[in-house]
Structures are given as C-alpha cells and as structure tokens.
Scaffold this motif. Structure first.
Motif, PDB file in Angstrom:
ATOM      1  N   TYR A  20       0.830  -1.244  -0.039  1.00 57.09           N
ATOM      2  CA  TYR A  20      -0.088  -0.056   0.121  1.00 57.09           C
ATOM      3  C   TYR A  20       0.786   1.436   0.106  1.00 57.09           C
ATOM      4  N   VAL A  21       0.582   2.141  -0.811  1.00 56.43           N
ATOM      5  CA  VAL A  21       1.237   3.292  -1.011  1.00 56.43           C
ATOM      6  C   VAL A  21       0.236   4.347  -1.013  1.00 56.43           C
ATOM      7  N   GLU A  22       0.278   5.435  -0.049  1.00 50.03           N
ATOM      8  CA  GLU A  22      -0.684   6.343  -0.033  1.00 50.03           C
ATOM      9  C   GLU A  22       0.141   7.840   0.078  1.00 50.03           C
ATOM     10  N   SER A  23      -0.491   8.456  -0.837  1.00 45.34           N
ATOM     11  CA  SER A  23      -0.108   9.982  -0.991  1.00 45.34           C
ATOM     12  C   SER A  23      -1.117  10.881  -0.582  1.00 45.34           C
ATOM     13  N   ALA A  24      -0.894  12.106  -0.794  1.00 44.79           N
ATOM     14  CA  ALA A  24      -2.005  13.256  -0.468  1.00 44.79           C
ATOM     15  C   ALA A  24      -2.901  13.053  -1.365  1.00 44.79           C
ATOM     16  N   SER A  26      -3.715  10.373  -3.873  1.00 38.17           N
ATOM     17  CA  SER A  26      -3.965   8.748  -4.383  1.00 38.17           C
ATOM     18  C   SER A  26      -3.494   8.039  -3.391  1.00 38.17           C
ATOM     19  N   VAL A  27      -4.139   6.846  -3.871  1.00 35.72           N
ATOM     20  CA  VAL A  27      -3.861   5.549  -3.300  1.00 35.72           C
ATOM     21  C   VAL A  27      -3.359   4.341  -4.314  1.00 35.72           C
ATOM     22  N   THR A  28      -2.120   3.950  -4.332  1.00 38.01           N
ATOM     23  CA  THR A  28      -1.713   2.742  -5.248  1.00 38.01           C
ATOM     24  C   THR A  28      -1.283   1.633  -4.451  1.00 38.01           C
ATOM     25  N   TRP A  29      -0.949   0.513  -5.224  1.00 38.08           N
ATOM     26  CA  TRP A  29      -0.429  -0.697  -4.846  1.00 38.08           C
ATOM     27  C   TRP A  29       0.673  -0.830  -5.525  1.00 38.08           C
ATOM     28  N   ASP A  30       2.016  -1.034  -5.034  1.00 38.00           N
ATOM     29  CA  ASP A  30       3.250  -1.350  -5.757  1.00 38.00           C
ATOM     30  C   ASP A  30       3.796  -2.742  -5.195  1.00 38.00           C
ATOM     31  N   GLN A  31       4.672  -3.289  -6.023  1.00 38.64           N
ATOM     32  CA  GLN A  31       5.241  -4.710  -5.880  1.00 38.64           C
ATOM     33  C   GLN A  31       6.573  -4.485  -5.228  1.00 38.64           C
ATOM     34  N   ASP A  32       6.871  -3.200  -5.132  1.00 40.42           N
ATOM     35  CA  ASP A  32       8.136  -2.865  -4.419  1.00 40.42           C
ATOM     36  C   ASP A  32       8.068  -2.481  -3.018  1.00 40.42           C
ATOM     37  N   SER A  33       8.299  -3.475  -1.873  1.00 42.23           N
ATOM     38  CA  SER A  33       8.191  -2.998  -0.445  1.00 42.23           C
ATOM     39  C   SER A  33       8.472  -1.794   0.081  1.00 42.23           C
ATOM     40  N   ALA A  34       9.784  -1.392  -0.713  1.00 40.46           N
ATOM     41  CA  ALA A  34      10.383  -0.269  -0.345  1.00 40.46           C
ATOM     42  C   ALA A  34       9.692   1.030  -0.463  1.00 40.46           C
ATOM     43  N   ALA A  35       8.660   0.861  -1.474  1.00 43.91           N
ATOM     44  CA  ALA A  35       7.830   2.086  -1.921  1.00 43.91           C
ATOM     45  C   ALA A  35       6.643   2.099  -1.090  1.00 43.91           C
ATOM     46  N   ALA A  36       6.312   1.086  -0.101  1.00 38.89           N
ATOM     47  CA  ALA A  36       5.153   1.096   0.538  1.00 38.89           C
ATOM     48  C   ALA A  36       5.228   2.431   1.720  1.00 38.89           C
ATOM     49  N   SER A  37       4.009   2.991   2.134  1.00 41.34           N
ATOM     50  CA  SER A  37       3.761   3.843   3.045  1.00 41.34           C
ATOM     51  C   SER A  37       4.069   2.946   4.431  1.00 41.34           C
ATOM     52  N   GLN A  38       4.885   3.907   5.232  1.00 40.15           N
ATOM     53  CA  GLN A  38       4.961   3.230   6.825  1.00 40.15           C
ATOM     54  C   GLN A  38       4.203   4.018   7.807  1.00 40.15           C
ATOM     55  N   PHE A  39       3.606   3.318   8.524  1.00 43.12           N
ATOM     56  CA  PHE A  39       2.502   3.752   9.591  1.00 43.12           C
ATOM     57  C   PHE A  39       3.123   3.470  11.035  1.00 43.12           C
ATOM     58  N   ASP A  40       3.015   4.344  12.036  1.00 40.23           N
ATOM     59  CA  ASP A  40       3.275   4.005  13.409  1.00 40.23           C
ATOM     60  C   ASP A  40       1.935   3.185  13.956  1.00 40.23           C
ATOM     61  N   LYS A  41       2.206   2.474  14.962  1.00 37.79           N
ATOM     62  CA  LYS A  41       1.308   1.307  15.405  1.00 37.79           C
ATOM     63  C   LYS A  41       0.241   2.178  15.880  1.00 37.79           C
ATOM     64  N   GLU A  42       0.019   3.398  16.178  1.00 35.97           N
ATOM     65  CA  GLU A  42      -1.176   4.302  16.499  1.00 35.97           C
ATOM     66  C   GLU A  42      -1.929   4.683  15.270  1.00 35.97           C
ATOM     67  N   GLU A  43      -1.290   4.527  14.078  1.00 38.28           N
ATOM     68  CA  GLU A  43      -1.764   4.916  12.742  1.00 38.28           C
ATOM     69  C   GLU A  43      -2.391   3.824  11.912  1.00 38.28           C
ATOM     70  N   ILE A  44      -1.818   2.640  12.279  1.00 38.70           N
ATOM     71  CA  ILE A  44      -1.950   1.247  11.430  1.00 38.70           C
ATOM     72  C   ILE A  44      -3.494   0.934  11.060  1.00 38.70           C
ATOM     73  N   GLU A  45      -4.341   0.919  12.294  1.00 42.76           N
ATOM     74  CA  GLU A  45      -5.604   0.604  12.043  1.00 42.76           C
ATOM     75  C   GLU A  45      -6.487   1.579  11.207  1.00 42.76           C
ATOM     76  N   GLU A  46      -6.294   2.983  11.236  1.00 41.65           N
ATOM     77  CA  GLU A  46      -6.826   3.913  10.256  1.00 41.65           C
ATOM     78  C   GLU A  46      -6.477   3.494   8.957  1.00 41.65           C
ATOM     79  N   ALA A  47      -5.275   3.345   8.734  1.00 40.52           N
ATOM     80  CA  ALA A  47      -4.486   2.953   7.479  1.00 40.52           C
ATOM     81  C   ALA A  47      -5.092   1.688   6.776  1.00 40.52           C
ATOM     82  N   LEU A  48      -5.361   0.608   7.729  1.00 43.92           N
ATOM     83  CA  LEU A  48      -5.933  -0.793   7.138  1.00 43.92           C
ATOM     84  C   LEU A  48      -7.572  -0.493   6.656  1.00 43.92           C
TER      85      LEU A  48
END
Length: 91
Positions: A20-24, A26-48
C-alpha cells in the motif's frame, strides 16, 4: 524489529503480493515493499481501513499489516510470487 508497519495484500489481476502506497491525492499498490507507506502502531488501524477500500473495489484481497522490516519465511515466500501459476488449473 521496527515499530513501523506497512500494509500488504495480493493483487487480484495477477496474484502478486503488493504494498500500500498512500499519498496526499492517491492510493496505489506497488510490488516493491520499499515504496510502501509506513505507519506507526497508532496509525495502522486507520490506514488498514483506508486500504480496505481497494478490497471493496476488487483491486486486492487479503489485506494485512506487517513490520516494515519483516523478513519472516512467510514474507520471503510471498515476495517471490504465487507458488503456483496464477489463473491456471491445478491437476
């Protein structure tokens, strides 16, 4: 392990694992894990919840969060793609 988490799933068109790659704007899905958006544990549920919109729209399936630096056997196997040819019958 890192406190940061990323979101992964399987793409419905080709069966590959994507991240999952989230920008201001758009939302996209990328095959490269290095491109993934990173979330703190407090943010992950909302991101999911935001990522789940892609599942509702039949883009991906099986959304879940993993540690940003996850090098488990499961994720190593997933990174190599489907273990059987996607879209072909299995005998």
């Amino acid at each position: 392990m890192s406190e940061k988490q990323i979101i992964t799933a399987n793409h419905l068109q080709n069966g590959l694992n994507v991240y999952y790659v989230e920008s201001a704007d758009s939302v996209t899905w990328d095959q490269d894990s290095a491109a993934a958006s990173q979330f703190d544990k407090e943010e992950i549920e909302e991101a999911l919840h935001r990522a789940a919109e892609s599942e509702k729209n039949n883009v991906v399936v099986g959304i879940y969060a993993i540690a940003a630096d996850d090098d488990s056997a499961r994720e190593k196997i997933r990174a190599q793609g489907p273990s059987i040819k996607y879209g072909h019958e299995v005998n």
